[in-house]
Design an enzyme around this catalytic site. Structure first.
Site, short mmCIF file in Angstrom:
data_model
loop_
_atom_site.label_atom_id
_atom_site.label_comp_id
_atom_site.label_asym_id
_atom_site.label_seq_id
_atom_site.Cartn_x
_atom_site.Cartn_y
_atom_site.Cartn_z
N SER A 282 4.69 4.39 -1.91
CA SER A 282 5.42 3.13 -1.71
C SER A 282 6.92 3.33 -1.75
CB SER A 282 5.06 2.13 -2.82
OG SER A 282 3.76 1.67 -2.67
N HIS B 204 4.54 1.25 3.29
CA HIS B 204 3.87 2.47 3.76
C HIS B 204 3.94 2.44 5.28
CE1 HIS B 204 1.88 3.77 -0.07
NE2 HIS B 204 2.27 2.55 -0.37
N HIS C 156 -5.13 4.20 -0.05
CA HIS C 156 -5.51 4.10 -1.47
C HIS C 156 -6.99 3.75 -1.60
CE1 HIS C 156 -1.28 2.91 -1.04
NE2 HIS C 156 -1.07 3.43 -2.23
N TYR D 287 -8.13 1.52 -3.51
CA TYR D 287 -8.32 0.06 -3.60
C TYR D 287 -8.37 -0.62 -2.24
CZ TYR D 287 -3.20 -0.28 -2.99
OH TYR D 287 -1.93 -0.17 -2.51
N GLU D 288 -8.03 0.11 -1.17
CA GLU D 288 -8.13 -0.50 0.16
C GLU D 288 -9.59 -0.63 0.59
OE1 GLU D 288 -4.86 0.68 3.00
OE2 GLU D 288 -4.40 2.05 1.35
N ALA E 147 5.41 5.34 -6.42
CA ALA E 147 6.12 4.38 -7.26
C ALA E 147 5.26 4.14 -8.48
CB ALA E 147 6.32 3.08 -6.50
N MET F 227 -1.22 3.57 -8.91
CA MET F 227 -2.54 3.37 -8.29
C MET F 227 -2.87 4.47 -7.27
SD MET F 227 -2.12 -0.70 -7.55
CE MET F 227 -1.30 -1.79 -8.75
N SER F 228 -2.27 5.64 -7.46
CA SER F 228 -2.44 6.66 -6.41
C SER F 228 -2.30 8.07 -6.98
CB SER F 228 -1.38 6.46 -5.32
OG SER F 228 -0.09 6.78 -5.84
N ASN G 219 9.58 -0.10 -12.25
CA ASN G 219 9.52 -1.27 -13.15
C ASN G 219 9.05 -0.81 -14.52
OD1 ASN G 219 6.94 -1.05 -11.33
ND2 ASN G 219 6.25 -1.91 -13.27
N HIS H 236 5.21 -6.38 -5.97
CA HIS H 236 5.45 -5.28 -5.03
C HIS H 236 6.88 -5.32 -4.48
CE1 HIS H 236 4.10 -1.97 -2.60
NE2 HIS H 236 4.28 -2.60 -1.47
N1 HPA Z 1 1.42 -0.47 -12.35
C1 HPA Z 1 0.64 0.09 -11.39
N2 HPA Z 1 1.13 0.55 -10.25
C2 HPA Z 1 2.46 0.48 -10.05
C3 HPA Z 1 3.32 -0.09 -11.00
C4 HPA Z 1 2.77 -0.59 -12.21
O1 HPA Z 1 3.47 -1.12 -13.11
N3 HPA Z 1 4.58 -0.01 -10.49
C5 HPA Z 1 4.47 0.59 -9.28
N4 HPA Z 1 3.18 0.89 -9.00
#
Ligand code: HPA
Length: 274
Positions: A30, A61, A83, A85-86, A113, A211-212, A235, A247
């Site tokens: 991301s 992406h 991913h 989750y897709e 990310a 998530m990756s 974050n 996002h």
């Molecule tokens: N959690 C999960 N996936 C993420 C996060 C998060 O805080 N930030 C960026 N991808």
């Protein structure tokens, strides 16, 4: 994993990019797609032309595969990943690593990310991944054994190649940027975590969450490739502060950090290409 679709995809890439061998594969997560601008691009194709990949599903992406010149070597740059989750299974997630293995790449470099669990990590920081925790609850190697992915029970005691970790660290230092090192925990997504889950992950030893990356890293390591990975902390993870997660904030943080991300990745790949 669907071997026939992986092979069709490999053939499509070879034919459309006129490539038979490469040295590096970069998989950009991301907000990381623009680091490709650091390299001269020799050829490119959209993911739509790769049977396993299809159109990109997540904003940030780009969904393009580039063949780049990196000093004396060439790299395939996947601008955006697929991913778990897709919901399309492991074939699209595994494809970039399969291509790396089949085209003789030495290095797979992964970017993502991530949310900072360790309070020392603040948005905009970079973290070199030293090890991971697979919290996805699934594993791409479940199923019939294929020797392309190494032995049936692959050793995972050093997934992130120490030499590549050192190169990432030294490149950042040479360019005057401080980076962290830490443990990345992957969830299946697509939800962000609850504060209670983040407290649990912290207790388990995770510094950052996303998530990756873990699926590609474990596949590449099992297949005998050298693996390096770096997170942009976009974050604070849920509950570390009161800020809500989204996002848009994730992409805004990667955009702000892009000059540093680009400089470090360019330096690393150039070092690996001499
Ligand atoms: N959690 C999960 N996936 C993420 C996060 C998060 O805080 N930030 C960026 N991808």
């Amino acid at each position: 994993m669907d071997k026939a679709i992986l092979d069709q995809s490999l053939q499509a890439i070879q034919a459309q990019l006129h490539v038979t061998a490469i040295q590096h594969v970069l998989i950009l997560g991301s907000g990381w797609s623009d680091i490709a601008a650091a390299f001269p691009i020799l050829a490119e194709m959209p993911y739509e032309n790769i049977p396993a990949m299809g159109a990109p599903g997540v904003s940030g992406h780009k969904g393009r595969l580039l063949l780049a010149q990196t000093g004396n070597a060439t790299a395939l740059i996947f601008q955006g990943r697929r991913h778990w989750y897709e919901g399309l299974g492991w074939t699209p997630v595994a494809l970039p690593v399969y291509v790396a293995k089949c085209l003789g790449a030495q290095h797979v470099l992964l970017t993502n990310a991530a949310g900072g669990i360790n309070p020392k990590l603040i948005p905009g920081d970079l973290m070199i991944i030293t090890d991971h925790i697979n919290g996805i609850g699934h594993n791409p190697l479940v199923g019939q054994h294929d020797t392309i992915w190494g032995p049936r029970f692959p050793d995972q005691s050093s997934v992130y190649t120490p030499q590549l970790r050192k190169t990432l660290l030294q490149s950042a230092r040479t360019l005057g940027h401080s980076v962290h090192e830490g443990i990345y925990l992957a969830t299946s997504g697509p939800i962000y975590e609850t504060p209670a889950e983040i407290r649990m992950f912290r207790t388990l030893g995770a510094d950052a969450v996303g998530m990756s990356t873990v699926p590609e890293a474990l596949l590449a390591s099992a297949a005998g490739l050298q693996v390096g990975a770096i997170s942009c902390i976009t974050n604070h993870a849920a509950g570390v502060t009161d800020a809500p997660l989204g996002h848009d904030e994730v992409l805004a943080a990667t955009t702000r950090t892009m000059p540093v991300m680009k400089a470090i990745l360019h330096h690393v790949v150039t070092q690996l290409s001499t």
